[in-house]
Scaffold this active site. Structure first.
Site, short mmCIF file in Angstrom:
data_model
loop_
_atom_site.label_atom_id
_atom_site.label_comp_id
_atom_site.label_asym_id
_atom_site.label_seq_id
_atom_site.Cartn_x
_atom_site.Cartn_y
_atom_site.Cartn_z
N ARG A 163 4.30 11.19 -2.45
CA ARG A 163 4.09 11.01 -1.01
C ARG A 163 5.38 11.25 -0.23
O ARG A 163 6.39 10.61 -0.50
CB ARG A 163 3.61 9.58 -0.77
CG ARG A 163 3.54 9.19 0.68
CD ARG A 163 3.26 7.70 0.81
NE ARG A 163 3.31 7.33 2.21
CZ ARG A 163 3.72 6.15 2.64
NH1 ARG A 163 4.10 5.23 1.80
NH2 ARG A 163 3.75 5.90 3.92
N GLU A 206 12.64 -9.31 1.85
CA GLU A 206 11.84 -8.19 2.35
C GLU A 206 12.63 -6.91 2.17
O GLU A 206 13.81 -6.84 2.53
CB GLU A 206 11.53 -8.41 3.84
CG GLU A 206 10.76 -7.30 4.48
CD GLU A 206 10.57 -7.50 5.98
OE1 GLU A 206 10.20 -6.51 6.65
OE2 GLU A 206 10.79 -8.62 6.50
N ARG A 244 12.02 4.80 12.72
CA ARG A 244 10.65 5.32 12.67
C ARG A 244 9.88 4.89 13.92
O ARG A 244 10.47 4.48 14.90
CB ARG A 244 10.00 4.85 11.37
CG ARG A 244 10.80 5.39 10.16
CD ARG A 244 10.20 5.04 8.85
NE ARG A 244 8.91 5.72 8.70
CZ ARG A 244 8.05 5.40 7.75
NH1 ARG A 244 8.33 4.44 6.89
NH2 ARG A 244 6.90 6.04 7.66
N ASN A 253 8.04 -5.55 -0.82
CA ASN A 253 7.91 -4.40 0.08
C ASN A 253 6.43 -4.35 0.44
O ASN A 253 5.62 -3.78 -0.27
CB ASN A 253 8.35 -3.11 -0.60
CG ASN A 253 8.33 -1.93 0.36
OD1 ASN A 253 7.69 -1.98 1.40
ND2 ASN A 253 9.01 -0.86 -0.01
N PRO A 312 0.79 -1.22 0.00
CA PRO A 312 0.00 0.00 0.00
C PRO A 312 0.82 1.28 0.00
O PRO A 312 1.87 1.37 0.62
CB PRO A 312 -0.82 -0.09 1.29
CG PRO A 312 -0.13 -1.08 2.14
CD PRO A 312 0.57 -2.02 1.21
N ASN A 313 0.30 2.22 -0.76
CA ASN A 313 0.80 3.60 -0.87
C ASN A 313 2.08 3.73 -1.67
O ASN A 313 2.52 4.84 -1.94
CB ASN A 313 0.96 4.24 0.52
CG ASN A 313 -0.36 4.30 1.25
OD1 ASN A 313 -1.35 4.74 0.68
ND2 ASN A 313 -0.39 3.84 2.48
N TYR A 322 10.83 9.52 0.93
CA TYR A 322 10.82 8.51 -0.13
C TYR A 322 11.39 8.99 -1.47
O TYR A 322 11.49 8.21 -2.41
CB TYR A 322 9.40 7.99 -0.35
CG TYR A 322 8.83 7.29 0.86
CD1 TYR A 322 9.30 6.05 1.25
CD2 TYR A 322 7.84 7.89 1.62
CE1 TYR A 322 8.79 5.41 2.37
CE2 TYR A 322 7.32 7.26 2.74
CZ TYR A 322 7.80 6.02 3.11
OH TYR A 322 7.30 5.39 4.21
N ALA A 357 3.18 -0.89 4.96
CA ALA A 357 2.56 -0.92 6.30
C ALA A 357 2.05 -2.30 6.67
O ALA A 357 2.01 -2.65 7.86
CB ALA A 357 1.44 0.09 6.38
N HIS A 382 12.55 -2.48 2.39
CA HIS A 382 11.93 -1.22 2.80
C HIS A 382 12.82 -0.08 2.34
O HIS A 382 14.05 -0.16 2.43
CB HIS A 382 11.75 -1.15 4.32
CG HIS A 382 10.84 -2.22 4.82
ND1 HIS A 382 9.48 -2.14 4.70
CD2 HIS A 382 11.11 -3.42 5.38
CE1 HIS A 382 8.94 -3.24 5.19
NE2 HIS A 382 9.91 -4.03 5.61
#
Length: 137
Positions: free
Chosen positions: A17, A95, A104, A71, A9-10, A22, A74, A97
């Site tokens: 964004r 995985e 964070r 990725n 998502p996103n 990013y 969330a 990110h």
């Protein structure tokens, strides 16, 4: 070699964004660069904001492809279902990110994907994807 990048998502909003976190590049533009850099690899790309679609895609490719770069965004920190899907397939998953999730919020320090993954790469911006692809070569 056949690899797929699966984004959650996103990530369709990359370039728009939170560019301070990013960057300004869209993932589609970056994906074209990856295809150019890794000409010897058959690269595919899939993105969804819907958890079930990500699980379905993992199940579709998880017994035929040589590798998956995931990725889950969330969903990494919330989806037992995605974690179970990664464990259920044969294809190795890395995985990824873009940001360093340990810099964070505390809830981002937990991953339901990592226990089933071949490895985890985080915090190198979009270059995290390059590193993940290199791990399969």
């Amino acid at each position: 070699m056949k690899l797929i990048i699966i984004n959650g998502p996103n990530l369709n909003l990359l370039g728009k964004r939170e560019p301070e976190l990013y960057g300004h590049k869209t993932f589609e533009d970056y994906f074209s660069e990856l295809q150019f850099r890794f000409k010897e690899v058959e690269l595919e790309y899939f993105q969804s904001n819907i958890e079930g679609e990500l699980i379905t895609k993992l199940q579709e490719v998880g017994f035929e492809y040589d590798g998956i770069v995931l990725n889950a965004a969330a969903y990494t920190h919330t989806s037992v279902g995605l974690g179970d899907a990664v464990k259920a397939i044969n294809t190795p998953v890395v995985e990824v990110h873009i940001s360093n999730t340990y810099n964070r919020e505390d809830y981002r320090h937990v991953s339901y994907i990592s226990p089933g993954a071949k490895g985890v790469i985080l915090g190198f911006g979009l270059q995290s994807y390059d590193l993940a692809i290199c791990s399969f070569l």
